[in-house]
Design a protein around this motif. Sequence first.
Motif, PDB file in Angstrom:
ATOM      1  N   LEU A  36      -7.741 -13.922  -5.352  1.00 27.09           N
ATOM      2  CA  LEU A  36      -8.525 -12.697  -5.175  1.00 27.09           C
ATOM      3  C   LEU A  36      -7.515 -11.564  -5.047  1.00 27.09           C
ATOM      4  N   VAL A  37      -7.646 -10.522  -5.870  1.00 26.47           N
ATOM      5  CA  VAL A  37      -6.588  -9.513  -5.938  1.00 26.47           C
ATOM      6  C   VAL A  37      -7.161  -8.105  -5.805  1.00 26.47           C
ATOM      7  N   THR A  38      -6.390  -7.248  -5.132  1.00 30.59           N
ATOM      8  CA  THR A  38      -6.634  -5.816  -5.154  1.00 30.59           C
ATOM      9  C   THR A  38      -5.307  -5.126  -5.448  1.00 30.59           C
ATOM     10  N   TRP A  39      -5.336  -3.797  -5.507  1.00 31.67           N
ATOM     11  CA  TRP A  39      -4.098  -3.049  -5.755  1.00 31.67           C
ATOM     12  C   TRP A  39      -3.783  -2.171  -4.554  1.00 31.67           C
ATOM     13  N   ASP A  40      -2.566  -1.640  -4.550  1.00 36.00           N
ATOM     14  CA  ASP A  40      -2.195  -0.568  -3.630  1.00 36.00           C
ATOM     15  C   ASP A  40      -1.594   0.554  -4.464  1.00 36.00           C
ATOM     16  N   ASP A  41      -0.596   1.242  -3.954  1.00 39.20           N
ATOM     17  CA  ASP A  41      -0.108   2.435  -4.661  1.00 39.20           C
ATOM     18  C   ASP A  41       0.860   2.123  -5.796  1.00 39.20           C
ATOM     19  N   HIS A  42       1.728   1.118  -5.626  1.00 42.14           N
ATOM     20  CA  HIS A  42       2.816   0.950  -6.592  1.00 42.14           C
ATOM     21  C   HIS A  42       2.365   0.410  -7.945  1.00 42.14           C
ATOM     22  N   GLU A  43       1.141  -0.048  -8.047  1.00 43.90           N
ATOM     23  CA  GLU A  43       0.611  -0.378  -9.367  1.00 43.90           C
ATOM     24  C   GLU A  43       0.465   0.881 -10.229  1.00 43.90           C
ATOM     25  N   VAL A  44       0.547   2.046  -9.590  1.00 39.28           N
ATOM     26  CA  VAL A  44       0.503   3.328 -10.314  1.00 39.28           C
ATOM     27  C   VAL A  44       1.692   4.193  -9.926  1.00 39.28           C
ATOM     28  N   ALA A  45       1.695   4.727  -8.688  1.00 34.48           N
ATOM     29  CA  ALA A  45       2.772   5.620  -8.247  1.00 34.48           C
ATOM     30  C   ALA A  45       2.831   5.613  -6.727  1.00 34.48           C
ATOM     31  N   ASN A  46       4.008   5.760  -6.193  1.00 37.37           N
ATOM     32  CA  ASN A  46       4.230   5.677  -4.764  1.00 37.37           C
ATOM     33  C   ASN A  46       3.352   6.662  -3.983  1.00 37.37           C
TER      34      ASN A  46
ATOM     35  N   PHE B 138      -4.244 -11.543  -2.712  1.00 32.34           N
ATOM     36  CA  PHE B 138      -3.116 -10.626  -2.901  1.00 32.34           C
ATOM     37  C   PHE B 138      -3.583  -9.208  -2.614  1.00 32.34           C
ATOM     38  N   LEU B 139      -2.864  -8.530  -1.714  1.00 33.96           N
ATOM     39  CA  LEU B 139      -3.329  -7.280  -1.129  1.00 33.96           C
ATOM     40  C   LEU B 139      -2.646  -6.038  -1.691  1.00 33.96           C
ATOM     41  N   GLY B 140      -2.101  -6.133  -2.872  1.00 29.22           N
ATOM     42  CA  GLY B 140      -1.592  -4.935  -3.530  1.00 29.22           C
ATOM     43  C   GLY B 140      -0.083  -4.842  -3.612  1.00 29.22           C
ATOM     44  N   ASP B 141       0.386  -3.916  -4.464  1.00 34.98           N
ATOM     45  CA  ASP B 141       1.797  -3.774  -4.820  1.00 34.98           C
ATOM     46  C   ASP B 141       2.301  -5.033  -5.523  1.00 34.98           C
ATOM     47  N   TYR B 142       1.553  -5.430  -6.550  1.00 34.47           N
ATOM     48  CA  TYR B 142       1.955  -6.577  -7.365  1.00 34.47           C
ATOM     49  C   TYR B 142       3.231  -6.243  -8.134  1.00 34.47           C
ATOM     50  N   ILE B 143       3.330  -5.021  -8.603  1.00 37.12           N
ATOM     51  CA  ILE B 143       4.574  -4.522  -9.191  1.00 37.12           C
ATOM     52  C   ILE B 143       5.020  -3.295  -8.403  1.00 37.12           C
ATOM     53  N   TYR B 144       6.262  -2.896  -8.614  1.00 31.91           N
ATOM     54  CA  TYR B 144       6.757  -1.600  -8.157  1.00 31.91           C
ATOM     55  C   TYR B 144       7.140  -0.803  -9.396  1.00 31.91           C
ATOM     56  N   GLU B 145       6.740   0.450  -9.402  1.00 33.19           N
ATOM     57  CA  GLU B 145       6.845   1.263 -10.606  1.00 33.19           C
ATOM     58  C   GLU B 145       8.186   1.968 -10.753  1.00 33.19           C
ATOM     59  N   GLY B 146       9.033   1.894  -9.727  1.00 30.72           N
ATOM     60  CA  GLY B 146      10.266   2.673  -9.720  1.00 30.72           C
ATOM     61  C   GLY B 146      11.306   2.169 -10.698  1.00 30.72           C
TER      62      GLY B 146
ATOM     63  N   ASP C  39     -11.260 -14.895  -8.738  1.00 32.79           N
ATOM     64  CA  ASP C  39     -12.627 -14.467  -8.437  1.00 32.79           C
ATOM     65  C   ASP C  39     -13.631 -15.612  -8.557  1.00 32.79           C
ATOM     66  N   PRO C  40     -13.396 -16.725  -7.860  1.00 30.82           N
ATOM     67  CA  PRO C  40     -14.351 -17.840  -7.959  1.00 30.82           C
ATOM     68  C   PRO C  40     -15.638 -17.553  -7.198  1.00 30.82           C
TER      69      PRO C  40
END
Length: 345
Positions: free
Chosen positions: A199-209, A147-155, A5-6
């Motif tokens: 610069l980062v955001t999240w998508d679904d897999h940071e929580v649940a599919n 980075f446009l989301g799904d940094y991790i997968y929760e499965g 976030d510069p």
Amino acid sequence: MASGDPDDTSVVLWTRLHLGDVPGADAVPLTAEAIDVVWEVTATDDADFTAPIARGLTEAQRRFGYSVHALATGLEPDTRYLYRFRVVAENGEQTSDVGVTRTFPGADASPGVLTFAFASCQDYQSGYYSAWRDVAQQAPDLDCVVFLGDYIYEGGIEEGAPRLHNSDTVRTLDEYRARYALYRSDPDLQAAHRAAPWLVTWDDHEVANNYAADTVERADPGFLDRRAAGYQAWWEHMPTRVDPPDGPDLVIYRQAGFGDLATFYVLDGRQYRSVQPCRGATISDFGGTCAGRDDPEATLLGREQEGWLLDALTDSAAVWDVLCNDVILSGFDFDPDPAPDKALY
């Protein structure tokens, strides 16, 4: 360690204290409520940090997983810097690796070139991160990583995958933290974080599919508690100047200007969206066409975020307006069959 976030005079510096990260790290008593961490920023020709340009003291707090989000201010616009962290414990001092970051040009500047990498959907079990090795190698030519989301997968664990997750499906804060720790253990991902601001955001897999706002694929009365845990773990592990979360809500949409050449709009397409239409018995991003697809009341960004974005785009004087979105914003035909009941969007 990472940065992100510069703007033209500041950047967020991130790290997380963790036993075993470096030799002797167990000298840090990670049962304490807070641990002092020194951060330093210096010129790129001062690898030994003999004359730091900026320095500060911050806390790694237990309630936030001993993560650090230090805002380094008073920097020069459009400038690259080195940074590092130090922790002083009873048994001696521990010093991090050195990272490279940069500030963006100011609003009155007219840079001729912007070079950035973008990525998403880094499922640890799908393969190795050779792409991040390439990003790190190209970093001297990069202004940032988006980075446009799904940094991790929760499965859970997929037997036979090239490499395996470290638990069944994650649901609690400690489980999300452990999943991030697994992903962050990858040396190529670490190198990409050290090499440029993100610069980062999240998508679904940071929580649940495929979750949409407070709705999830399978009935889950405790889903908002799970969302709160996922959001906190995301915040703890991202180099962002977003305020820390307090519960299942967290405003992460924001913008960053790169002189008058470009403005990045970091969007959240999950927290406020309508439930996906045409889904049948499950919630999915993909489904056949139906009347609900054209519902004028449906929203992807939510009314408030959408209004913020439209106002910003209307007022923008940038040559390029870059939407950092986590899901596809337009229809996409996955099936060459032209029959209407076969079209997938």
